[in-house]
Design an enzyme around this catalytic site. Structure first.
Site, PDB file in Angstrom:
ATOM      1  N   HIS A 471      39.679  41.419  43.027  1.00  0.00           N
ATOM      2  CA  HIS A 471      39.354  40.822  41.730  1.00  0.00           C
ATOM      3  C   HIS A 471      38.594  39.513  41.809  1.00  0.00           C
ATOM      4  CE1 HIS A 471      42.101  44.032  40.464  1.00  0.00           C
ATOM      5  NE2 HIS A 471      41.133  44.151  39.591  1.00  0.00           N
ATOM      6  N   CYS A 785      32.035  52.261  35.452  1.00  0.00           N
ATOM      7  CA  CYS A 785      32.399  50.853  35.254  1.00  0.00           C
ATOM      8  C   CYS A 785      32.920  50.208  36.534  1.00  0.00           C
ATOM      9  CB  CYS A 785      33.430  50.713  34.133  1.00  0.00           C
ATOM     10  SG  CYS A 785      34.968  51.565  34.482  1.00  0.00           S
TER      11      CYS A 785
END
Ligand code: PEP
Ligand code: MG
Length: 875
Positions: A471, A785
């Protein structure tokens, strides 16, 4: 429970002095425990009780006895006498020796000490029962004779006493070992020794064999209870150590400790992550350079700075030491509980090395030496938070100045603990880390919130661990910040006043010469110019050279990021990772808070679609307030939508918030609602149906007639294979290439050493994507995505394969749009069978780069990123 009176005799003749009058605040304020003092009239200290000598100071001025009830008595001759370095003292016993009341323990030169020491007064304190109330039997100021009853207390009944007896009357054992670990005795094996002692219920000590010497095997050394004392022994590979244990299982503990010390770490199955590279860099580094995987492209030049988390502000002083002491105890206990939770979560994720680090941090937290140092600062008037800061700071500076890189590395661990405990006393949040302007930041790993705190200041980021789909990498890309990951631990030892981070080529150059710097500057200028040109056209829709239209949407983590995405030219929000609203906080956001976030995104996008992904918790995304069941493979466990059954209230609140946020909004041009919901980790259509039923029930309860459009993420290989049935029920599909790649290749996306091979361009992963598109067969739009959408090579290929939308980090929108405008997707599509027939991802990357470069040359004018043969960005 019944109680009996216990007594302690005077260890020497002298005048009785209340502890409060001892000229040393640590004793006077009871920080070391309750007791009394004697101003000596004799020159020999005697045993005040039967017991065992459990510690002798190296400088012979103090020793500790454990009596037969388990109480530990510190006998400290004079004040500040440690400074005398042993001069004037003669120890008559050794650690581990049994003594009877009245036995001589230490002779001292009264006259010499009287001249050189701050005071001769000798405190006698019970160190392991701070709350026990002791009664002094001799009036202060009166003379007590050696052997006369001095202190009295009420002991608990027989059951409790048995515990004390077992600690003292059990056998002791000893043995020798040679340190096998290549890195010597560092924090993690040290913490394992501590666990071993705890599990065997023994007191375990280590000493250098040569110092212990024949017949004095127990002298000095360090208790494994104190990590700092153990590390201070400075034991390196090949050193001989004496191991001693005391307690019923002493022999077993010594045997286990010897095995542990003599087993090289890789054989014990728990290699030291702090010492071994976290990842094999993509390819061998050239001298003066370190390689890594490009998580976010770009070039940056600046000083290489090691990341340290800022400390929070705490009060400096406090006037109630007892209260501060209790507060420190409570804070340490809370942090300990947090660490234990993190340890269990890491273990549940199968990340043993990470779990070991948390365990080592727990051992530091429990270190009696560090605690005693903090308590003495409290006694001197410091607040609990400041005392903890000061106590650890001394140790941190000592480790950093040790000249030993391994010990210096442990300073970072202590810094982290310093911050965690201080956080409990924060008068205001940590002052943001400053002084990083223009720096290339180097860190082992970072949390998303740590990254966000420094992201505005830094010019680039290098991580020893991580992967391109972790992340922080996603956030770095979102900001267009050059970032390399999986660089290995060599990064943490690197330095340079002016280094060059070439994230396009996956390289950190530690000492670029002037020519290289000039070339980098010219390339940066060229990239800036191109970025400006791309941005100028970013808001226009994309038509590829073959005439086909394609949407380029943005991935965001919060409603507040939507405006930036729109400004960057996004045609919509293709993925709002809603779980980011739930991370890094103590409780889940309530309905109103969530509704405001979702609504903010919709309003900012001014009529363009916004896809909110339902909570995707589990595996690498854990919530502190949600204890997930321990499982050996958490990425394959209860995660994403699968958690619905066990935590319905959290999901239902989210559905309600989304339904309210979308209430009454008109539909978009494509006939779908403006606010759309997407379900992660779908394995088959039955799961999607279940969510739709749930959504219908919640909508009915809220009186909402039109359900939001519902899509499924294709992240599980079976979802790609069953795309036909999914596309009949879903209103859109979105391929999550990060997870799809991880599950198709069986390569954990969090394992840095696999990051280079975990490549979406693997022909097998591409075939899954092709099957997904074929299965959907135009029944509903299919987006991508995952990180692959923003990769110049993979993005082009996905467009050619026929996806309808690429959703990328906002900072990539303009460049991806420019790339697509220059792309002849039809021509590239003709190459697909050949590309999918190649052997591996590397072959696909190479062939694809050549095809795109050739096609870009043929086009006039060339545009977009396709001329950059990026061979490093993944998934
Ligand atoms: C993916 O898996 O590709 C994805 C977009 O979801 P995340 O990266 O948040 O798991
Ligand atoms: Mg995913």
């Amino acid at each position: 429970m019944s109680s009996t009176s216990r007594f302690l005799c005077a260890p020497l003749r002298g005048v009785v002095v209340p502890l409060g009058e001892v000229p040393d605040p640590a004793f006077a304020q009871g920080a070391l425990g309750p007791g009394v003092a004697i101003d000596p009239l004799g020159e020999t200290l005697h045993a005040p009780c039967d017991g065992e000598v459990i510690q002798c100071a190296r400088t012979a001025h103090a020793l500790t006895l454990r009596d037969d009830h388990g109480h530990e008595w510190l006998l400290h001759i004079g004040i500040d006498t440690v400074d005398l370095g042993g001069e004037g003292f003669e120890l008559l016993v050794a650690t581990g020796e049994r003594v009877a009341v009245g036995d001589p323990l230490c002779r001292f030169d009264v006259d010499g000490l009287a001249r050189r020491a701050k005071a001769l007064v000798t405190p006698i304190v019970m160190t392991n029962a701070p709350d026990l109330s002791l009664e002094t039997l001799v009036t202060p100021g009166m003379i007590v004779d050696k052997g006369e009853a001095l202190l009295q207390w009420q002991a608990p009944g027989p059951a409790a006493e048995a515990v004390g007896r077992s600690a003292s009357s059990e056998a002791s054992a000893r043995g020798e070992a040679t340190i096998a670990a290549a890195q010597g005795l560092h924090a993690r094996p040290a913490s394992r020794l501590r666990t071993l002692a705890h599990n065997h219920a023994v007191e375990l000590r280590l000493a250098r064999a040569e110092e212990a010497g024949e017949g004095r095997s127990d002298v000095d050394g360090a208790s494994v209870a104190s990590l700092s004392a153990l590390l201070n022994l400075g034991l390196v590979q090949g050193d001989r150590v004496r191991v001693t244990a005391r307690g019923a299982a002493a022999q077993a503990a010594v045997d286990a400790a010897i095995t542990l010390l003599e087993t090289p770490e890789h054989e014990s199955g728990r290699a030291d992550v702090s010492a071994e590279p976290t990842a094999a860099p993509a390819e061998a580094s050239m001298p003066g350079t370190l390689n890594g995987l490009s998580a976010s492209p770009g070039l940056a030049v600046g000083p290489l700075v090691r990341y340290r988390v800022a400390l929070p502000s705490v009060a400096d002083t406090a006037n109630d030491p007892e209260r501060e002491r209790r507060a420190l105890d409570a804070a340490v206990a809370e942090v300990d509980a947090d660490l234990e939770r993190s340890r269990r979560a890491a273990e549940a994720r199968g990340q043993q090395a990470e779990a070991d680090i948390f365990e080592a941090h727990r051992a530091w937290l429990d270190d009696p030496d560090l605690r005693a140092a903090a308590e003495s600062k409290i006694v001197e008037g410091a607040s609990a938070g400041r005392a903890w800061h000061l106590a650890l700071e001394t140790e941190i500076q000592r480790l950093r100045g040790s000249g030993n890189t391994l010990l210096a590395g442990r300073a970072d661990d202590l810094h982290d603990l310093q911050r965690r405990v201080m956080q409990r006393f924060a008068t205001q949040e940590a002052v943001a880390t400053t002084g990083l302007e223009g720096a290339i930041l180097a860190a082992r790993e970072m949390t998303p919130s740590q990254f966000v705190e420094v992201a505005e200041q830094i010019a680039g980021l290098c991580l020893a661990g991580g992967g391109s789909t972790s992340h922080v990498s996603i956030l770095a890309r979102a900001r267009g910040l050059p970032c390399l990951v999986a660089m290995g631990d060599a990064l943490l030892e690197a330095s340079g006043d002016r280094v060059c981070l070439d994230a396009d080529q996956g390289r950190l150059e530690l000492a670029p010469d002037e020519r290289r710097l000039a070339a980098v500057e010219a390339e940066q200028a060229r990239q800036r110019q191109r970025a400006e040109a791309d941005l100028a056209a970013a808001s226009e829709p994309v038509t590829m050279r073959d005439g086909r239209r394609l949407h380029v949407a943005a991935n965001i983590a919060a409603g507040g990021e939507a405006q930036g995405a729109l400004d960057a030219g996004a045609d919509g929000i293709g993925l709002m990772r809603s779980e980011f609203l739930f991370l890094a906080r103590q409780t889940a956001p309530d309905l109103a808070e969530q509704q405001a976030e979702y609504r903010a995104a919709v309003e900012a996008m001014a009529g363009r679609p916004v896809v909110v992904r339902l909570l995707d918790i589990g595996a690498d995304k854990q919530l502190p307030y949600l204890a997930l069941p321990a499982t050996p493979n958490p990425a394959l466990g209860e995660r994403g939508a699968r958690l619905w059954q066990s935590h319905p209230e959290m999901f239902d609140t989210q559905l309600d918030a989304l339904l309210e946020a979308g209430r009454g909004l008109p539909v978009c041009e494509d006939g779908l609602t403006r606010l759309r919901l997407m379900v992660p980790m779908i394995a088959d259509v039955g799961e999607l149906r279940w969510v739709r039923r749930r959504l219908a029930t919640r909508a009915a309860a809220l009186g909402i007639e039109r359900l939001p459009s519902l899509g499924a993420m294709v992240e599980v290989p079976t979802a790609a294979l069953c795309a036909g049935s999914l596309a009949r029920e879903a209103e859109f599909l979105s391929i999550g290439t990060n997870d799809l790649t991880q599950y198709a290749l069986a390569m954990d996306r969090e394992v840095a050493s696999l990051a280079a091979r975990s490549d979406v361009l693997h022909p097998g992963v591409l075939r899954l994507i092709a099957l997904c598109l074929k299965g959907a067969d135009g029944r509903c739009p299919v987006a991508v995505c995952g990180t692959a959408a923003g990769d110049p090579l993979a993005g082009a290929l996905l467009a050619a394969m026929g996806v309808d939308e690429l959703s990328v980090e906002p900072a990539r929108v303009a460049a991806v749009k420019a790339m697509l405008r220059g792309l002849d997707a039809e021509t590239l599509a003709a190459q697909l069978p050949a590309l999918l027939a190649l052997d591996d991802a590397a072959a696909v990357r190479e062939a694809l780069a050549t095809v795109l470069a050739t096609s870009a040359q043929a086009a006039t004018p060339p545009s977009g990123d396709t001329t950059v043969a990026d061979t490093t960005t993944r998934s």
